[in-house]
Design a protein around this motif. Structure first.
Motif, mmCIF file in Angstrom:
data_model
loop_
_atom_site.group_PDB
_atom_site.id
_atom_site.type_symbol
_atom_site.label_atom_id
_atom_site.label_comp_id
_atom_site.label_asym_id
_atom_site.label_seq_id
_atom_site.Cartn_x
_atom_site.Cartn_y
_atom_site.Cartn_z
ATOM 1 N N VAL A 189 6.742 -13.968 16.701
ATOM 2 C CA VAL A 189 6.715 -12.894 15.844
ATOM 3 C C VAL A 189 6.609 -11.605 16.793
ATOM 4 C CG1 VAL A 189 6.320 -11.505 13.805
ATOM 5 C CG2 VAL A 189 7.639 -14.598 13.985
ATOM 6 N N ASP A 190 6.845 -10.937 17.125
ATOM 7 C CA ASP A 190 6.692 -9.475 17.450
ATOM 8 C C ASP A 190 5.598 -8.162 16.439
ATOM 9 O OD1 ASP A 190 7.806 -9.220 19.331
ATOM 10 O OD2 ASP A 190 9.163 -8.407 19.356
ATOM 11 N N PHE A 191 4.444 -7.855 16.294
ATOM 12 C CA PHE A 191 4.009 -7.896 15.443
ATOM 13 C C PHE A 191 2.568 -6.885 15.954
ATOM 14 C CE2 PHE A 191 1.088 -11.661 16.819
ATOM 15 C CZ PHE A 191 -0.368 -11.287 17.067
ATOM 16 N N THR A 192 2.099 -5.735 15.791
ATOM 17 C CA THR A 192 0.865 -5.060 16.364
ATOM 18 C C THR A 192 -0.561 -5.263 14.721
ATOM 19 O OG1 THR A 192 2.651 -3.943 17.046
ATOM 20 C CG2 THR A 192 0.375 -2.914 16.334
ATOM 21 N N VAL A 193 -1.629 -5.192 15.361
ATOM 22 C CA VAL A 193 -2.643 -5.317 14.889
ATOM 23 C C VAL A 193 -3.051 -3.918 14.686
ATOM 24 C CG1 VAL A 193 -5.230 -6.076 14.354
ATOM 25 C CG2 VAL A 193 -2.932 -8.230 15.211
ATOM 26 N N GLY B 54 11.946 -3.967 2.386
ATOM 27 C CA GLY B 54 13.863 -4.148 3.280
ATOM 28 C C GLY B 54 13.415 -2.566 3.804
ATOM 29 N N SER B 55 14.048 -1.808 2.696
ATOM 30 C CA SER B 55 13.546 -0.365 3.108
ATOM 31 C C SER B 55 13.130 0.458 4.490
ATOM 32 C CB SER B 55 13.748 0.662 1.975
ATOM 33 O OG SER B 55 12.443 0.502 1.560
ATOM 34 N N HIS B 56 11.947 -0.706 4.563
ATOM 35 C CA HIS B 56 11.307 -0.122 6.101
ATOM 36 C C HIS B 56 11.699 -0.692 6.909
ATOM 37 C CE1 HIS B 56 8.923 2.182 3.358
ATOM 38 N NE2 HIS B 56 8.857 0.740 1.715
ATOM 39 N N PRO B 57 11.358 -0.487 8.544
ATOM 40 C CA PRO B 57 11.293 -1.113 9.850
ATOM 41 C C PRO B 57 10.390 -2.508 9.638
ATOM 42 C CG PRO B 57 11.663 0.454 10.210
ATOM 43 C CD PRO B 57 11.677 0.998 9.030
ATOM 44 N N THR B 58 9.039 -2.010 9.634
ATOM 45 C CA THR B 58 7.952 -2.600 9.597
ATOM 46 C C THR B 58 7.383 -2.419 8.042
ATOM 47 O OG1 THR B 58 6.876 -0.993 10.603
ATOM 48 C CG2 THR B 58 7.451 -2.416 12.347
ATOM 49 N N ILE B 59 6.463 -3.525 7.976
ATOM 50 C CA ILE B 59 5.259 -3.028 7.294
ATOM 51 C C ILE B 59 4.302 -3.991 7.431
ATOM 52 C CG2 ILE B 59 6.671 -2.794 4.935
ATOM 53 C CD1 ILE B 59 5.737 -5.725 4.539
ATOM 54 N N CYS B 60 2.914 -3.651 6.718
ATOM 55 C CA CYS B 60 1.522 -4.315 7.351
ATOM 56 C C CYS B 60 1.226 -4.938 6.168
ATOM 57 C CB CYS B 60 0.400 -2.809 7.419
ATOM 58 S SG CYS B 60 1.106 -1.664 8.488
ATOM 59 N N VAL B 61 0.649 -5.769 6.310
ATOM 60 C CA VAL B 61 0.240 -6.570 5.339
ATOM 61 C C VAL B 61 -1.605 -7.294 5.956
ATOM 62 C CG1 VAL B 61 2.293 -7.485 4.172
ATOM 63 C CG2 VAL B 61 0.553 -8.613 5.859
ATOM 64 N N SER B 62 -2.775 -7.850 4.631
ATOM 65 C CA SER B 62 -3.805 -7.598 5.333
ATOM 66 C C SER B 62 -3.585 -9.425 7.042
ATOM 67 C CB SER B 62 -4.190 -8.109 4.523
ATOM 68 O OG SER B 62 -5.756 -9.063 4.897
ATOM 69 N N ALA B 63 -4.280 -8.779 7.638
ATOM 70 C CA ALA B 63 -4.146 -9.647 9.288
ATOM 71 C C ALA B 63 -5.693 -10.947 8.528
ATOM 72 C CB ALA B 63 -4.671 -9.252 10.177
ATOM 73 N N ARG C 183 -8.864 -10.547 6.452
ATOM 74 C CA ARG C 183 -9.897 -9.717 7.062
ATOM 75 C C ARG C 183 -10.443 -8.052 6.667
ATOM 76 N NH1 ARG C 183 -11.694 -9.907 12.892
ATOM 77 N NH2 ARG C 183 -11.655 -8.017 13.151
ATOM 78 N N ARG C 184 -11.200 -7.526 5.356
ATOM 79 C CA ARG C 184 -11.100 -6.112 5.684
ATOM 80 C C ARG C 184 -11.263 -5.180 6.521
ATOM 81 N NH1 ARG C 184 -16.056 -7.831 1.242
ATOM 82 N NH2 ARG C 184 -14.116 -9.273 -0.999
ATOM 83 N N GLY C 185 -10.305 -5.107 6.527
ATOM 84 C CA GLY C 185 -10.479 -3.155 8.076
ATOM 85 C C GLY C 185 -9.593 -4.141 8.914
ATOM 86 N N LEU C 186 -8.460 -4.778 8.868
ATOM 87 C CA LEU C 186 -7.706 -5.822 9.549
ATOM 88 C C LEU C 186 -6.750 -5.632 8.588
ATOM 89 C CD1 LEU C 186 -7.750 -6.704 12.741
ATOM 90 C CD2 LEU C 186 -7.965 -8.719 11.917
ATOM 91 N N GLU C 187 -4.830 -5.050 9.482
ATOM 92 C CA GLU C 187 -4.294 -4.889 9.143
ATOM 93 C C GLU C 187 -3.013 -5.065 10.628
ATOM 94 O OE1 GLU C 187 -2.609 -4.158 5.981
ATOM 95 O OE2 GLU C 187 -4.360 -4.526 4.908
ATOM 96 N N VAL C 188 -1.920 -6.389 9.752
ATOM 97 C CA VAL C 188 -1.074 -6.295 11.449
ATOM 98 C C VAL C 188 0.356 -6.030 10.649
ATOM 99 C CG1 VAL C 188 -0.359 -8.915 9.476
ATOM 100 C CG2 VAL C 188 -0.377 -8.316 12.360
ATOM 101 N N GLU C 189 1.361 -5.730 10.963
ATOM 102 C CA GLU C 189 2.319 -4.324 10.712
ATOM 103 C C GLU C 189 3.618 -5.422 11.720
ATOM 104 O OE1 GLU C 189 4.551 -0.033 12.373
ATOM 105 O OE2 GLU C 189 2.402 -0.546 12.876
ATOM 106 N N PRO D 57 9.915 -7.219 7.920
ATOM 107 C CA PRO D 57 9.822 -7.310 6.308
ATOM 108 C C PRO D 57 10.901 -9.024 6.059
ATOM 109 C CG PRO D 57 10.610 -5.258 6.383
ATOM 110 C CD PRO D 57 10.036 -5.070 8.026
ATOM 111 N N GLN D 58 11.563 -8.756 7.682
ATOM 112 C CA GLN D 58 12.183 -10.303 7.375
ATOM 113 C C GLN D 58 11.434 -11.161 8.237
ATOM 114 O OE1 GLN D 58 15.106 -10.702 6.026
ATOM 115 N NE2 GLN D 58 14.570 -12.932 6.487
ATOM 116 N N ASP D 59 10.741 -10.935 9.170
ATOM 117 C CA ASP D 59 9.865 -11.736 9.436
ATOM 118 C C ASP D 59 8.633 -12.001 8.955
ATOM 119 O OD1 ASP D 59 11.242 -11.767 12.006
ATOM 120 O OD2 ASP D 59 9.159 -10.039 13.079
ATOM 121 N N LEU D 60 8.131 -11.901 8.037
ATOM 122 C CA LEU D 60 7.278 -11.597 7.050
ATOM 123 C C LEU D 60 7.806 -12.496 6.269
ATOM 124 C CD1 LEU D 60 4.287 -11.996 5.549
ATOM 125 C CD2 LEU D 60 5.000 -9.873 4.549
#
Length: 165
Positions: free
Chosen positions: A23-27, A128-137, A139-145, A148-151
């Motif tokens: 999956v494409d993602f950004t940390v 679903g109204s956003h092209p990407t969202i962020c959720v915790s990766a 640990r605290r201080g680390l998110e993954v973008e 939404p459909q991939d998630l």
């Protein structure tokens, strides 16, 4: 300012799962401030991303089973709607120690991805109204973008209106 990076070897269970799935993602990494009153709002501020695109992962007990609710950090989880989304009658927030032990993550860093024991997941339909969202990766201080459909696909999430603004 949040730092963008691609997955590097030896990441968290969440980023390892995303890499394995192709999956494409950004940390996004940022310096976590333990005195900040809200993990999610801290993440949104640090990354310069609207709080309606940053989602928090909350673990609830629905009729004796743990269920994950993923909602925007700017709002709260509607426990009644979460229970209904999984065909349950009653939901309460899970004991934090049980949530940590079951997911393998610490509070404030629980990810919907790469959990020790995969829990049933409900994603707020606003994602679903956003092209990407962020959720915790993981640990605290680390998110993954990610998309939404991939998630939703990776967690077999039910999409439902479970957030309250």
């Amino acid at each position: 300012m949040a730092k963008k990076q691609k997955q590097q070897p030896g990441g968290t269970p969440a980023t390892v799962a995303l890499t394995a799935a192709g999956v494409d993602f950004t940390v996004h990494a940022y310096a976590h401030d333990p005195s900040h009153p809200s993990y999610g709002e801290e993440a949104a501020e640090a990354m310069g991303i609207s709080p309606d695109r940053v989602f928090k992962t909350l673990v609830a007990d629905v009729d004796g089973s743990l269920v994950v609710g993923v909602v925007p950090v700017a709002g709260s989880l509607d426990l009644k709607a979460l229970a209904a989304a999984v065909g349950g009658k009653r939901a309460t927030m899970a004991d934090p120690t049980l949530a940590e032990r079951t997911t393998g993550y610490v509070r404030g860093g629980i990810s919907p991805l790469g959990q020790r024991k995969r829990l049933r997941t409900v994603l707020d339909d606003s994602a679903g109204s956003h092209p990407t969202i962020c959720v915790s990766a993981g640990r605290r201080g680390l998110e993954v973008e990610l998309a939404p459909q991939d998630l939703a696909d990776l967690t077999d999430a039910v999409l439902a209106a479970i957030g309250r603004g």
